[in-house]
Design a protein around this motif. Structure first.
Motif, mmCIF file in Angstrom:
data_model
loop_
_atom_site.group_PDB
_atom_site.id
_atom_site.type_symbol
_atom_site.label_atom_id
_atom_site.label_comp_id
_atom_site.label_asym_id
_atom_site.label_seq_id
_atom_site.Cartn_x
_atom_site.Cartn_y
_atom_site.Cartn_z
ATOM 1 N N VAL A 89 -3.415 -13.904 -2.446
ATOM 2 C CA VAL A 89 -3.111 -12.527 -2.040
ATOM 3 C C VAL A 89 -4.437 -12.140 -1.711
ATOM 4 C CG1 VAL A 89 -2.342 -10.174 -2.789
ATOM 5 C CG2 VAL A 89 -1.476 -12.448 -3.857
ATOM 6 N N GLY A 97 3.016 -9.936 -2.543
ATOM 7 C CA GLY A 97 2.318 -8.488 -1.905
ATOM 8 C C GLY A 97 3.193 -7.945 -1.383
ATOM 9 N N TYR A 120 5.387 0.612 -2.498
ATOM 10 C CA TYR A 120 4.091 0.589 -1.910
ATOM 11 C C TYR A 120 3.356 2.078 -2.209
ATOM 12 C CZ TYR A 120 0.221 -0.241 1.255
ATOM 13 O OH TYR A 120 -0.908 -0.266 1.774
ATOM 14 N N GLU A 127 -3.780 -3.579 0.030
ATOM 15 C CA GLU A 127 -2.502 -3.815 -0.835
ATOM 16 C C GLU A 127 -2.446 -2.821 -1.981
ATOM 17 O OE1 GLU A 127 0.300 -4.750 -1.749
ATOM 18 O OE2 GLU A 127 0.266 -6.710 -0.768
ATOM 19 N N TYR A 151 -1.788 -5.782 -7.643
ATOM 20 C CA TYR A 151 -2.898 -6.761 -8.163
ATOM 21 C C TYR A 151 -2.941 -6.594 -9.742
ATOM 22 C CZ TYR A 151 -4.789 -7.465 -3.414
ATOM 23 O OH TYR A 151 -5.052 -7.852 -2.269
#
Length: 511
Positions: A7, A110, A159, A235, A240
């Motif tokens: 990623v 992701g 997101y 991202e 993460y």
């Protein structure tokens, strides 16, 4: 064992900027939500909200634009009312079939990357759709378009929510979702403009490229803009952390802090605590799928998940199922010279199809200009409701607003049956569809708050999968029963909304 995840952070967040970060000499730790509080609300969040809005707009254009295209295509692709319902719902069915896979990929590979892939692929399918020349090919292409647009349609909410503090999360999702109603205005204006032309480019024997075909391409432009713009944003930091990449999450947070405050002063000494659920173990595909899904089957997450799914089904039955028929039904209303109830108009239109034969023997697919005005009214109503509700969310509980939206939409649906004034009819129809659609946003905001990071995209994707299945089912059902059981159809949708409102009692008072 599967290979480690690859990623990447966008290039703009590495290199010299990364090297300029002060070292963490004090070794202080901070939790993600606390870091987001320190970052505050500023330019970084505004950019994400705007991009998320364009992404939502792309989803609406792809799923709802067909409602303008089909009435204009009747001479080139003759279809029955039932088949029109299937075509209208095919995109939703594609979303249903692929939501689980996209939810898994978004949680493991992701959010940003999967949304980009989906939007680019949707653009390609839109171009191919513009050349479809029969019912079957168009049905297949719209189904594939649904598979592609499924990636951003639910992932965008997770997101966006992961860049906002818990206190602002629902409100920011609400503001971004204003774009859904702006998309309806875009659909109407572009449709009005393109269909005002009368050209036919001969590409083969009895095969002409007409203005309605161009609409497929015009309606995918917001998606292509969003796909390109995603290259410029990071991202999700929560993603993460969930996969054990805390340093990359910290780089994203530092970038957001610097963008909002102009420097890293007051933030550079921190590093992130891992979230309890984060895990960077390397597992196989099936084990990974189990990790993403099994937590949803544990109490009380299972109850919350079922409630979110049922509320999405209720909202999308009206917004996506009945809403897809709004242009067609208002086209029938505007074609009538008498002031009749909406069901009387539908019964009369059954004997007088809107694809007519001119005196010279040519087929004419009629889409009245007044129909586009009514779609613009829908967009105006929806945008107004969106702005008002987004503002009220700062002072009114999110769940209270969800119940209010469900019940007012249900009341508007019943009132629609008792008016013969076409303008009042449009107001009530718009209120029902707009408020039902906005409950979807509120339910998504609830879901983002209820579920932990590592299964959040999966939970939202699966609940949206049920919502799209509802849209496909009910849009097809309307095509089959509205002409024979018109009043019962509208009462049914109002009842579904009331059920959606009642389910709120099963959710916790605080997320």
């Amino acid at each position: 064992m599967s290979p480690p995840l690859a990623v990447e952070v966008p290039k703009s967040y590495t290199g010299s900027e990364k090297a300029s970060y002060p070292k963490n000499e004090n070794n202080q730790t901070i939790k993600l939500d606390d870091a987001l509080e320190l970052i505050g609300f500023g330019r970084a969040q505004v950019e994400i909200v705007l991009l998320s809005g364009v992404t939502i707009m792309a989803t609406i254009c792809e799923t709802m634009g067909i409602s303008v295209i089909l009435p204009a295509s009747k001479c080139d692709i003759p279809i029955s009312t039932g088949n029109q319902g299937l075509l209208s719902g095919a995109t939703f069915l594609g979303i249903v079939l692929s939501s689980y896979v996209w939810g898994y990929l978004s949680d493991t590979q992701g959010r940003r990357k999967m949304m980009q892939y989906g939007l680019y692929a949707t653009g390609v399918i839109a171009v191919l759709s513009s050349f479809a020349n029969d019912f079957v090919s168009l049905l297949v292409l719209r189904l594939i378009a649904g598979v592609c647009i499924s990636a951003p349609s639910a992932t965008v909410f997770a997101y966006l929510g992961e860049f906002c503090t818990p206190a602002r999360r629902a409100q920011m999702i609400s503001y971004a979702s204003i774009a859904a109603m702006i998309a309806m205005g875009y659909i109407a204006l572009i449709g009005w403009w393109i269909l005002s032309y009368d050209y036919a480019l001969e590409l083969g024997e009895n095969y002409f490229y007409k203005p309605w075909r161009q609409l497929f391409i015009m309606y995918t432009i917001p998606g292509l803009i969003a796909a390109l713009t995603f290259r410029l944003v990071p991202e999700s930091p929560k993603f993460y952390i969930a996969i054990g990449k805390r340093q990359r999450a910290l780089e994203v947070l530092r970038h957001c802090y610097a963008k909002n405050r102009g420097s890293l002063l007051g933030f550079s000494e921190y590093h992130l605590d891992p979230e309890p659920e984060s895990s960077c173990q390397k597992v196989g595909l099936l084990s990974s799928l189990r990790q993403q899904t099994l937590p949803l089957l544990k109490w009380p997450l299972l109850l919350y998940f079922l409630v979110c799914c049922l509320q999405q089904i209720s909202a999308f039955a009206v917004y996506g199922g009945l809403g897809l028929w709004y242009p067609e039904l208002m086209n029938q209303v505007t074609s009538s010279t008498d002031n009749l109830s909406i069901c009387a108009v539908v019964e009369r239109a059954q004997a007088n199809k809107l694809a007519q034969i001119a005196p010279d023997g040519n087929c004419i697919a009629i889409v009245n200009e007044e129909t586009f005005i009514y779609i613009l009214i829908l967009a105006a109503f929806g945008t107004s409701f969106s702005v008002i509700i987004s503002f009220l969310l700062s002072i009114v509980n999110q769940k209270t607003m969800t119940v209010f939206s469900f019940l007012v939409a249900a009341g508007a649906g019943v009132g629609l049956l008792f008016t013969t004034d076409r303008y009042l009819m449009a107001v009530l129809f718009c209120s029902e569809v707009s408020l039902a659609g906005y409950t979807m946003v509120l339910v998504n905001g609830t879901a983002v708050s209820l579920f932990p990071t590592h299964i959040r995209a999966m939970a939202v994707s699966l609940s949206m999968m049920m919502a799209r299945l509802s849209s496909f089912t009910f849009s097809s059902l309307v095509g089959l029963i509205v002409q024979d059981y018109c009043e019962a159809t509208f009462y049914m949708f109002s009842g579904i909304l009331v059920v959606g409102a009642s389910l709120i009692v099963f959710l916790p008072k605080k997320n």
